[in-house]
Design an enzyme around this catalytic site. Structure first.
Site, PDB file in Angstrom:
ATOM      1  N   LYS A  77       0.861  -1.187   0.000  1.00  0.00           N
ATOM      2  CA  LYS A  77       0.000   0.000   0.000  1.00  0.00           C
ATOM      3  C   LYS A  77       0.894   1.232   0.000  1.00  0.00           C
ATOM      4  O   LYS A  77       1.933   1.261   0.668  1.00  0.00           O
ATOM      5  CB  LYS A  77      -0.878  -0.032   1.249  1.00  0.00           C
ATOM      6  CG  LYS A  77      -1.831   1.142   1.390  1.00  0.00           C
ATOM      7  CD  LYS A  77      -2.682   0.986   2.643  1.00  0.00           C
ATOM      8  CE  LYS A  77      -3.702   2.095   2.809  1.00  0.00           C
ATOM      9  NZ  LYS A  77      -4.509   1.946   4.022  1.00  0.00           N
ATOM     10  N   SER A 152      -9.477   1.752   3.282  1.00  0.00           N
ATOM     11  CA  SER A 152      -8.700   2.567   2.370  1.00  0.00           C
ATOM     12  C   SER A 152      -7.686   1.766   1.567  1.00  0.00           C
ATOM     13  O   SER A 152      -7.170   2.255   0.565  1.00  0.00           O
ATOM     14  CB  SER A 152      -7.967   3.653   3.153  1.00  0.00           C
ATOM     15  OG  SER A 152      -7.035   3.065   4.055  1.00  0.00           O
ATOM     16  N   SER A 176      -9.397  -0.596   7.488  1.00  0.00           N
ATOM     17  CA  SER A 176      -8.917  -0.470   6.108  1.00  0.00           C
ATOM     18  C   SER A 176      -8.284  -1.711   5.511  1.00  0.00           C
ATOM     19  O   SER A 176      -8.025  -1.733   4.312  1.00  0.00           O
ATOM     20  CB  SER A 176      -7.925   0.674   6.001  1.00  0.00           C
ATOM     21  OG  SER A 176      -8.631   1.865   5.907  1.00  0.00           O
TER      22      SER A 176
HETATM   23  N1  GLN Z   1     -12.721   3.985   6.883  1.00  0.00           N
HETATM   24  C1  GLN Z   1     -12.004   4.348   8.054  1.00  0.00           C
HETATM   25  C2  GLN Z   1     -11.568   5.788   7.957  1.00  0.00           C
HETATM   26  O1  GLN Z   1     -11.822   6.365   6.954  1.00  0.00           O
HETATM   27  C3  GLN Z   1     -10.825   3.447   8.236  1.00  0.00           C
HETATM   28  C4  GLN Z   1      -9.593   3.882   7.559  1.00  0.00           C
HETATM   29  C5  GLN Z   1      -8.405   3.048   7.889  1.00  0.00           C
HETATM   30  O2  GLN Z   1      -8.498   2.002   8.540  1.00  0.00           O
HETATM   31  N2  GLN Z   1      -7.243   3.537   7.457  1.00  0.00           N
HETATM   32  O3  GLN Z   1     -11.002   6.341   8.836  1.00  0.00           O
END
Ligand code: GLN
Length: 478
Positions: A77, A152, A176
């Site tokens: 990532k 994400s 994420s």
């Molecule tokens: N969807 C969550 C957020 O937007 C989780 C994001 C993540 O785990 N990096 O914060």
């Protein structure tokens, strides 16, 4: 043609001489080239990966000892630093930034013979649940390209889903890794906070962030965790605890577990009825297999998403203050003028909408007049959640739930409504708030044809039970 099932099988075919690392890398490069519309990779290290594969093939042929991830083709990532390679957090503000050191997890991968094939698209600074917040365009779900892959770490999930690499590393601050794993039908593991070093991971919310793994099987996730986990002088929040040989521990005989699920989670009005039915039917199967499965009250469920967003935006506003157009990356094109104006212009042009929204929200909850009402309150809720979690794990080995309340939605469908988007995280943020490990297992198929997962969580540092139970659950016939 080269075909991948598990790392163990791949190693057998390498040892038999039925394939080579070069053949594996060639195959992935070809597949990546065939599906550019998925937008899973921001950069592919073709020549470099082939050279490394050839060197590894030679080492094997010379009878040198092989690393645990010998020849394993891995994607990263775009928030994980790989020395001398670009790392942008899918943001314009880091558009021309090159990593000056390796993340510890990357060092560990390389030391065990992994081949890094490229960096993967994600939501900007890992903020999002759909991968629509990348400065480099959305990622598409390989099962239905009109749909999101989740976020994400969407690019990392799709890369494993579409067979563009063997495993990926993502990051999980509030889901994420697990949420896109659910949307894409792959395994997504978030370890205990402090199990894997965050050194070299671009920070979003430091008391929540954890590097996680996407894999096609529980066994591959266990092996990768065994490699990347462990103490690190560069991150004082990593536990010095010994790292068990998770891949070997996995082979323990089956046993029955005491499993809890939250009543409020399965009764939640936002939960897709077909998902509820599948999970309920699965609970029945677990009971038939001798596990104890009990519904418990968890009246705190409605507080987890607000608490998560107060605390993570606060931490993000602080972490992201370093991107000022002077020390790092993008700088607005301004002739002369005032320094404050330069900061403002660089940050307004460099950050996307969602990141700006969160920085403002975080700055607000930390501001003198509101600190106690929001930030302190949220910290108190986090403490209560900790205590409640400890008491649950004094009676149960694991907690299960759906990973996400719905299946992958269409691109654009929820982008107008951030609050609706935040609800996608309702079942996943809990594990990050209390620092426990969680995994999403691709066990189900919705009547609409899309995959979805079961989330399993265990107590802090009990990845062994998490992985063993996961192996048992994935073996239950659908
Ligand atoms: N969807 C969550 C957020 O937007 C989780 C994001 C993540 O785990 N990096 O914060």
């Amino acid at each position: 043609m080269f075909r991948f099932s598990t790392i163990k099988d791949y190693h057998t075919t390498l040892q038999n001489g039925q394939t080579t690392c070069v053949e594996a890398v060639r195959c992935y490069l070809e597949l990546i080239r065939e599906r550019p519309q998925l937008n899973a990779f921001l950069e592919v290290y073709g020549t470099e990966a082939l050279e490394r594969a050839a060197a590894l093939d030679l080492e094997r042929q010379q009878g040198k000892p092989l690393g645990k991830l010998h020849g394993v083709v891995v994607g990263l990532k775009d928030v994980i630093s790989y020395k001398s390679h670009a790392v942008s957090a899918a943001s314009r503000i880091l558009g021309n930034f090159t990593a000056v050191y390796n993340a510890t997890a990357v060092d560990k991968l390389l030391a065990e013979g992994a081949i890094i094939i490229g960096r993967q698209n994600c939501d900007e600074f890992a903020m999002g649940s759909s991968n629509e917040n990348s400065a480099f365009g959305p990622v598409r779900n390989a099962i239905d390209e009109s749909r999101v892959p989740g976020g994400s770490s969407g690019g990392s999930a799709v890369a494993v889903q579409a067979g563009l690499c063997m495993i990926s590393l993502g990051s999980d601050t509030g889901g994420s890794v697990r949420q896109p794993a659910d949307f894409c039908g792959v395994v997504g593991l978030k370890p205990t906070y402090g199990r894997v070093s965050r050194y070299g991971l671009i920070a979003y919310a430091s008391s929540f962030d954890q590097i996680g793994i996407f894999a096609g099987s529980v066994a591959d996730a266990a092996l990768a965790l065994e490699v990347i986990a462990g103490a690190d002088d560069f991150d004082s929040t990593v536990s010095p605890r010994e790292v068990p040989a998770y891949s070997r521990e996995l082979a323990a005989p089956d046993k029955t577990y005491r499993i809890a699920y939250f009543k409020e989670a399965l009764e939640h009005p936002g939960l897709d009825p077909a998902i509820r039915e599948s999970v309920e039917a699965f609970i029945k199967k677990l009971t038939d297999q001798g596990h104890t499965v009990k519904s418990i009250d968890f009246e705190l469920l409605e507080y987890v998403v607000p608490t998560y967003y107060v605390l993570t935006t606060a931490e993000a506003s602080s972490n992201l203050s370093r991107f000022d157009g002077v020390r790092y990356g993008y700088r607005a094109d301004m002739a002369g003028g005032d320094l404050t104006e330069l900061y403002k212009a660089s940050r307004s042009e460099g950050f996307g909408k969602e990141v700006q929204r969160r920085i403002m929200l975080g700055t607000f909850v930390l501001s003198a007049g509101y600190f106690d009402a929001y930030f302190t309150k949220a910290q108190q809720v986090r403490q209560i959640l900790h205590q409640r979690t400890q008491s649950i794990f004094s009676e149960y080995d694991a907690i299960i739930s759906p990973t996400v309340p719905a299946t992958a939605f269409r691109i654009g469908e929820k982008s107008h409504d951030p609050v609706e988007m935040f609800l996608a995280d309702i079942y996943t943020v809990f594990a990050n708030l209390v620092g426990i490990p969680g995994i999403s297992l691709p066990l189900f198929k919705h009547p609409n044809g899309l995959p979805f997962g079961l989330q399993v969580m265990t107590s802090q540092f009990d990845e062994i039970s998490l992985l063993r139970l996961s192996r048992q659950l994935t073996a239950i016939p659908g």
